[in-house]
Design a protein around this motif. Structure first.
Motif, PDB file in Angstrom:
ATOM      1  N   LYS A  57      10.023 -14.307  -2.648  1.00 52.61           N
ATOM      2  CA  LYS A  57       8.706 -13.661  -2.725  1.00 52.61           C
ATOM      3  C   LYS A  57       8.132 -13.475  -1.318  1.00 52.61           C
ATOM      4  CE  LYS A  57       6.879 -16.601  -5.700  1.00 52.61           C
ATOM      5  NZ  LYS A  57       5.924 -17.191  -6.670  1.00 52.61           N
ATOM      6  N   GLU A  58       8.795 -12.631  -0.558  1.00 58.15           N
ATOM      7  CA  GLU A  58       8.338 -12.307   0.798  1.00 58.15           C
ATOM      8  C   GLU A  58       7.220 -11.278   0.722  1.00 58.15           C
ATOM      9  OE1 GLU A  58      12.886 -12.742   2.582  1.00 58.15           O
ATOM     10  OE2 GLU A  58      11.947 -10.787   2.273  1.00 58.15           O
ATOM     11  N   TRP A  59       6.144 -11.550   1.441  1.00 56.88           N
ATOM     12  CA  TRP A  59       4.977 -10.684   1.353  1.00 56.88           C
ATOM     13  C   TRP A  59       5.306  -9.252   1.765  1.00 56.88           C
ATOM     14  CZ3 TRP A  59       2.118  -8.279   5.370  1.00 56.88           C
ATOM     15  CH2 TRP A  59       0.895  -7.707   4.968  1.00 56.88           C
ATOM     16  N   GLU A  60       5.973  -9.061   2.872  1.00 56.43           N
ATOM     17  CA  GLU A  60       6.277  -7.708   3.341  1.00 56.43           C
ATOM     18  C   GLU A  60       7.189  -6.978   2.366  1.00 56.43           C
ATOM     19  OE1 GLU A  60       7.854  -7.507   7.264  1.00 56.43           O
ATOM     20  OE2 GLU A  60       5.890  -7.485   8.225  1.00 56.43           O
ATOM     21  N   THR A  61       8.219  -7.659   1.877  1.00 55.45           N
ATOM     22  CA  THR A  61       9.170  -7.029   0.965  1.00 55.45           C
ATOM     23  C   THR A  61       8.494  -6.627  -0.338  1.00 55.45           C
ATOM     24  OG1 THR A  61      10.949  -8.376   1.914  1.00 55.45           O
ATOM     25  CG2 THR A  61      11.371  -7.352  -0.215  1.00 55.45           C
ATOM     26  N   ILE A  62       7.712  -7.540  -0.914  1.00 56.78           N
ATOM     27  CA  ILE A  62       7.033  -7.232  -2.173  1.00 56.78           C
ATOM     28  C   ILE A  62       5.985  -6.143  -1.974  1.00 56.78           C
ATOM     29  CG2 ILE A  62       5.466  -8.210  -3.900  1.00 56.78           C
ATOM     30  CD1 ILE A  62       7.039 -10.770  -3.767  1.00 56.78           C
ATOM     31  N   ARG A  63       5.304  -6.165  -0.825  1.00 57.44           N
ATOM     32  CA  ARG A  63       4.322  -5.107  -0.531  1.00 57.44           C
ATOM     33  C   ARG A  63       5.008  -3.748  -0.473  1.00 57.44           C
ATOM     34  NH1 ARG A  63       2.373  -4.738   5.479  1.00 57.44           N
ATOM     35  NH2 ARG A  63       4.598  -4.223   5.516  1.00 57.44           N
ATOM     36  N   ASP A  64       6.200  -3.699   0.130  1.00 57.46           N
ATOM     37  CA  ASP A  64       6.921  -2.420   0.224  1.00 57.46           C
ATOM     38  C   ASP A  64       7.339  -1.925  -1.159  1.00 57.46           C
ATOM     39  OD1 ASP A  64       6.629  -2.476   2.953  1.00 57.46           O
ATOM     40  OD2 ASP A  64       8.649  -3.221   3.367  1.00 57.46           O
ATOM     41  N   TYR A  65       7.737  -2.843  -2.044  1.00 54.16           N
ATOM     42  CA  TYR A  65       8.087  -2.420  -3.399  1.00 54.16           C
ATOM     43  C   TYR A  65       6.847  -1.925  -4.143  1.00 54.16           C
ATOM     44  CZ  TYR A  65      12.755  -4.450  -2.925  1.00 54.16           C
ATOM     45  OH  TYR A  65      14.038  -4.721  -2.524  1.00 54.16           O
ATOM     46  N   GLN A  66       5.713  -2.544  -3.886  1.00 54.92           N
ATOM     47  CA  GLN A  66       4.477  -2.072  -4.510  1.00 54.92           C
ATOM     48  C   GLN A  66       4.145  -0.666  -4.021  1.00 54.92           C
ATOM     49  OE1 GLN A  66       1.013  -4.707  -5.208  1.00 54.92           O
ATOM     50  NE2 GLN A  66      -0.144  -3.343  -3.860  1.00 54.92           N
ATOM     51  N   ARG A  67       4.297  -0.429  -2.728  1.00 57.29           N
ATOM     52  CA  ARG A  67       4.050   0.908  -2.193  1.00 57.29           C
ATOM     53  C   ARG A  67       5.015   1.937  -2.761  1.00 57.29           C
ATOM     54  NH1 ARG A  67       3.078  -0.652   4.236  1.00 57.29           N
ATOM     55  NH2 ARG A  67       0.938  -1.475   3.980  1.00 57.29           N
ATOM     56  N   ALA A  68       6.205   1.458  -3.166  1.00 56.47           N
ATOM     57  CA  ALA A  68       7.205   2.369  -3.738  1.00 56.47           C
ATOM     58  C   ALA A  68       6.972   2.628  -5.218  1.00 56.47           C
ATOM     59  CB  ALA A  68       8.602   1.808  -3.516  1.00 56.47           C
ATOM     60  N   GLY A  69       5.959   1.964  -5.812  1.00 58.06           N
ATOM     61  CA  GLY A  69       5.608   2.291  -7.182  1.00 58.06           C
ATOM     62  C   GLY A  69       5.543   1.149  -8.165  1.00 58.06           C
ATOM     63  N   VAL A  70       5.879  -0.090  -7.758  1.00 58.88           N
ATOM     64  CA  VAL A  70       5.783  -1.221  -8.678  1.00 58.88           C
ATOM     65  C   VAL A  70       4.327  -1.665  -8.728  1.00 58.88           C
ATOM     66  CG1 VAL A  70       6.621  -3.508  -9.279  1.00 58.88           C
ATOM     67  CG2 VAL A  70       8.135  -1.902  -8.097  1.00 58.88           C
ATOM     68  N   ASP A  71       3.693  -1.479  -9.865  1.00 56.69           N
ATOM     69  CA  ASP A  71       2.252  -1.656  -9.997  1.00 56.69           C
ATOM     70  C   ASP A  71       1.819  -3.088  -9.686  1.00 56.69           C
ATOM     71  OD1 ASP A  71      -0.413  -0.828 -10.754  1.00 56.69           O
ATOM     72  OD2 ASP A  71      -0.115  -1.937 -12.630  1.00 56.69           O
ATOM     73  N   ARG A  72       0.928  -3.242  -8.681  1.00 65.11           N
ATOM     74  CA  ARG A  72       0.311  -4.529  -8.320  1.00 65.11           C
ATOM     75  C   ARG A  72       1.355  -5.639  -8.162  1.00 65.11           C
ATOM     76  NH1 ARG A  72      -4.845  -6.091 -11.805  1.00 65.11           N
ATOM     77  NH2 ARG A  72      -4.625  -7.846 -10.340  1.00 65.11           N
ATOM     78  N   PHE A  73       2.469  -5.308  -7.552  1.00 66.31           N
ATOM     79  CA  PHE A  73       3.542  -6.288  -7.405  1.00 66.31           C
ATOM     80  C   PHE A  73       3.156  -7.420  -6.452  1.00 66.31           C
ATOM     81  CE2 PHE A  73       8.340  -6.938  -6.785  1.00 66.31           C
ATOM     82  CZ  PHE A  73       8.451  -7.568  -8.010  1.00 66.31           C
ATOM     83  N   ILE A  74       2.244  -7.154  -5.537  1.00 64.72           N
ATOM     84  CA  ILE A  74       1.829  -8.175  -4.575  1.00 64.72           C
ATOM     85  C   ILE A  74       1.146  -9.345  -5.285  1.00 64.72           C
ATOM     86  CG2 ILE A  74      -0.505  -7.382  -4.022  1.00 64.72           C
ATOM     87  CD1 ILE A  74       2.175  -8.321  -1.446  1.00 64.72           C
ATOM     88  N   ASP A  75       0.629  -9.111  -6.497  1.00 68.63           N
ATOM     89  CA  ASP A  75      -0.030 -10.178  -7.247  1.00 68.63           C
ATOM     90  C   ASP A  75       0.966 -11.148  -7.866  1.00 68.63           C
ATOM     91  OD1 ASP A  75      -2.519  -9.243  -6.636  1.00 68.63           O
ATOM     92  OD2 ASP A  75      -2.763  -8.076  -8.456  1.00 68.63           O
ATOM     93  N   SER A  76       2.259 -10.895  -7.697  1.00 70.35           N
ATOM     94  CA  SER A  76       3.250 -11.869  -8.148  1.00 70.35           C
ATOM     95  C   SER A  76       3.225 -13.117  -7.276  1.00 70.35           C
ATOM     96  CB  SER A  76       4.655 -11.256  -8.121  1.00 70.35           C
ATOM     97  OG  SER A  76       5.007 -10.846  -6.807  1.00 70.35           O
ATOM     98  N   ILE A  77       2.650 -13.012  -6.070  1.00 71.12           N
ATOM     99  CA  ILE A  77       2.386 -14.185  -5.245  1.00 71.12           C
ATOM    100  C   ILE A  77       1.105 -14.823  -5.765  1.00 71.12           C
ATOM    101  CG2 ILE A  77       1.911 -15.011  -2.902  1.00 71.12           C
ATOM    102  CD1 ILE A  77       3.422 -12.574  -1.849  1.00 71.12           C
ATOM    103  N   ASP A  78       1.122 -16.140  -5.919  1.00 72.20           N
ATOM    104  CA  ASP A  78       0.000 -16.839  -6.542  1.00 72.20           C
ATOM    105  C   ASP A  78      -1.142 -17.025  -5.538  1.00 72.20           C
ATOM    106  OD1 ASP A  78      -1.628 -18.309  -8.139  1.00 72.20           O
ATOM    107  OD2 ASP A  78      -0.331 -20.066  -8.277  1.00 72.20           O
TER     108      ASP A  78
END
Length: 606
Positions: free
Chosen positions: A332-353
């Motif tokens: 759960k890397e912040w930068e990696t998950i943020r990039d996936y969210q920008r690519a279309g995964v809805d609110r994926f950054i909220d997977s970090i607690d």
């Protein structure tokens, strides 16, 4: 500062201490043991694999099963290797299961020779954890006519799964349906799975594509700590759901699902999976598509699973259809998950607690991350973050420290009032308020900066505890993991000797604390000497003991958090000392220390 405000600060600090001590000494209880006499609702399912959806959502529900299943662990089944810059593992041709995966960038311990982290493990091994895909049968199909958890696939294309080199699996049933599964992976942690079926038979059929992430038993390193969520995590149309493992095991039995289950209907965007402290495995249907998300628990076989089932497709003879989903399996890397969210995964950054104070934890982590990008050392980045926060709060702190300087100057007058009024509390309070009014002193102005520090402290604690960027992050010397407690102790001469300190769970760790908690206690004690002493003897005693109580209480906390608190105390001391001198008051810290010792000796002699 009057008694009311001192009591407020005291109550806040003591409450904070009691809460933390309680959860450290009495963590949440483990899940209750499995009842061996429980009714077996999954007798027809293979003992070693997850229970797949048995029918399409619109069809009548049958007995839970797993496709064309035979009871086997699949240890001897052919495999397809997975090799990427960050992952290694394999896919079993039995069921097409993605069931072996290791994270090359992370190790179990902060040692370059330690084993790399294993995320997924095949069925039949301890703590099995894997992902599988298939089609739930609908009209015109039976369980044996769709690929399930133990179907033997054939490799049609590719030999090793790597970025830019997908693999394709095929399987044909006895009714003329050909199933194809194409699996691709990117440079990080995202797999793309495209399932296709072509109807070359003579009848119309209906079926629904699904994905499953299954976990046999709870994770072996489950933290069970109140500040961290571990278990099922799901996003459904902008609403985040978090279900702990023990809560999944306590779900009501859903007759339609044939197991303990919670079903979430997603109309547009969402995802579901399991989250650990630092790792996550998540099913992600295509954006804009409706699907059924489900969290399940099979209490006879102790299997937790999450499902994403897409709508039913109907195929006439000669027709084909396909469904594409994604699977995140990694850190759960912040930068990696943020990039996936920008690519279309809805609110994926909220997977970090991020916790309740997400409006603070998110910007605090962002700032810490950016400072670390510049400095290249997380320990110094924490100190830099502390400097920034203290600079941001300086205008407010300035008023507080000016008020404290005036309060210090009024200390002799306050003692005279105390002697004059004796035990008459009402008269004492009245004369004190008259003194404050006469000297234009606001005792409450010193409380606000302290109260503001509490949510900031909790937010930083959350950031240090939950984010993987702090895991195994070194500072210098023996401090090679800022997410772990101080590794120094008197038992290893505070890091000078190559011996380990007592483990955090040991009772010795509560006594033989490290150098950072000791520095923390001293810094709190010195800072107290700049503040007006309470007039009440009981409060004096409590405040005098507080630095040493916190010193031992925080000995088992993450060293990064203790480092922040030390930096905060040192900067606060410097700011307060300078501001007090600018107001004409010259703090005599050494004199205050000697005076406190003299008062203590005098009290003991009496």
């Amino acid at each position: 500062m009057d008694d009311q405000n001192k009591n407020l600060i005291l109550a806040t600090a003591l409450s904070f201490g009691v809460i933390l001590a309680w959860f450290l000494l009495f963590p949440p209880p483990d899940a209750p043991p499995e009842d061996p006499n429980a009714t077996d609702r999954t007798a027809s399912a293979p003992a070693d694999v997850a229970t797949a959806p048995t029918t399409a959502p619109e069809a009548q529900t049958g007995t839970p099963g797993a496709g064309a299943a035979t009871e086997t662990t699949g240890a001897d089944a052919p495999r397809i290797a997975i090799e990427t810059p960050r992952l290694s593992g394999s896919i079993s041709l039995q069921g097409g299961r993605l069931d072996t995966l290791a994270l090359k960038d992370y190790r179990d311990e902060p040692d370059e020779n330690a084993p790399i982290v294993e995320l997924l493990r095949p069925a039949g091994t301890p703590n099995a954890y894997y992902a599988l895909y298939g089609w739930a049968p609908g009209q015109g199909l039976s369980l044996e006519q769709v690929p399930g958890a133990n179907t033997m696939w054939e490799l049609a294309e590719g030999d090793t799964l790597s970025p830019g080199n997908p693999v394709t699996l095929t399987w044909t049933n006895d009714a003329g349906l050909t199933f194809t599964r194409r699996i691709a992976v990117d440079e990080d942690y995202m797999f793309s799975v495209t399932q296709q079926v072509t109807n070359d038979g003579t009848g119309t059929v209906s079926l629904a594509p699904y994905g499953i992430v299954a976990r046999h038993g709870e994770p072996e390193n489950l933290k069970n700590f109140f500040i961290l969520h571990e278990g099922v995590i799901a996003m459904a149309d902008g609403t985040l759901s978090e279900i702990d493992y023990d809560d999944v095991a306590d779900l009501e039995i859903d007759p339609a699902e044939g197991a303990r289950a919670e079903v979430i209907r997603v109309s547009q965007d969402g995802w579901i999976g399991f989250t650990d402290h630092y790792w996550m495995t998540t099913l992600i249907p295509p954006g804009g598509a409706a699907f059924k998300a489900a969290a399940k628990y099979d209490d006879r076989r102790d299997i937790y699973q999450t499902e994403a089932v897409l709508p039913t497709r109907t195929l006439a003879p000669g027709e084909s259809t396909e469904a594409s989903t994604q699977l995140f399996a990694g850190a759960k890397e912040w930068e990696t998950i943020r990039d996936y969210q920008r690519a279309g995964v809805d609110r994926f950054i909220d997977s970090i607690d991020w916790g309740w104070f997400f409006f603070l934890t998110k910007p605090i982590f962002w700032l810490l991350h950016e400072i670390n990008q510049i400095i290249g050392n997380m320990g110094w980045a924490i100190i830099g973050l502390t400097l920034f926060i203290k600079a941001l709060l300086l205008p407010l702190a300035y008023k507080s420290y000016v008020s404290m300087a005036k309060m210090k100057e009024l200390q002799p007058e306050m003692e005279k009032i105390k002697e004059r009024t004796g035990d008459d509390r009402q008269r004492f309070q009245q004369e004190m308020m008259e003194l404050y009014k006469k000297e234009r002193v606001n005792p409450a102005s010193g409380c606000l900066p302290i109260l503001l520090q509490i949510p900031i402290f909790f937010s930083l604690y959350k950031v240090i505890f939950v984010t993987i960027e702090l895991r195994h992050a070194p500072w210098f010397g023996p401090f090679n993991d800022l997410s772990a407690p101080d590794p120094t102790s008197i038992m290893n001469l505070f890091g000078l000797m190559p011996w380990d300190a007592p483990p955090p769970e040991s009772i010795l760790a509560l006594i033989f604390i490290g150098i950072l908690p000791i520095i923390l206690g001293v810094s709190m004690w010195l800072q107290q000497k700049l503040n007006p002493a309470p007039t009440d003897p009981t409060q004096q005693m409590i405040f005098a003991w507080m630095p040493w109580v916190f010193m031992f209480m925080l000995g088992s906390f993450a060293s990064g958090l203790v480092l922040y608190w030390i930096a905060n105390n040192v900067i606060t001391f410097a700011q307060q000392y300078a501001i007090m001198r600018s107001q004409g008051y010259k703090p005599d810290v050494l004199g205050n220390i000697l005076s406190s010792f003299r008062r203590k000796a005098k009290t003991e002699s009496k």
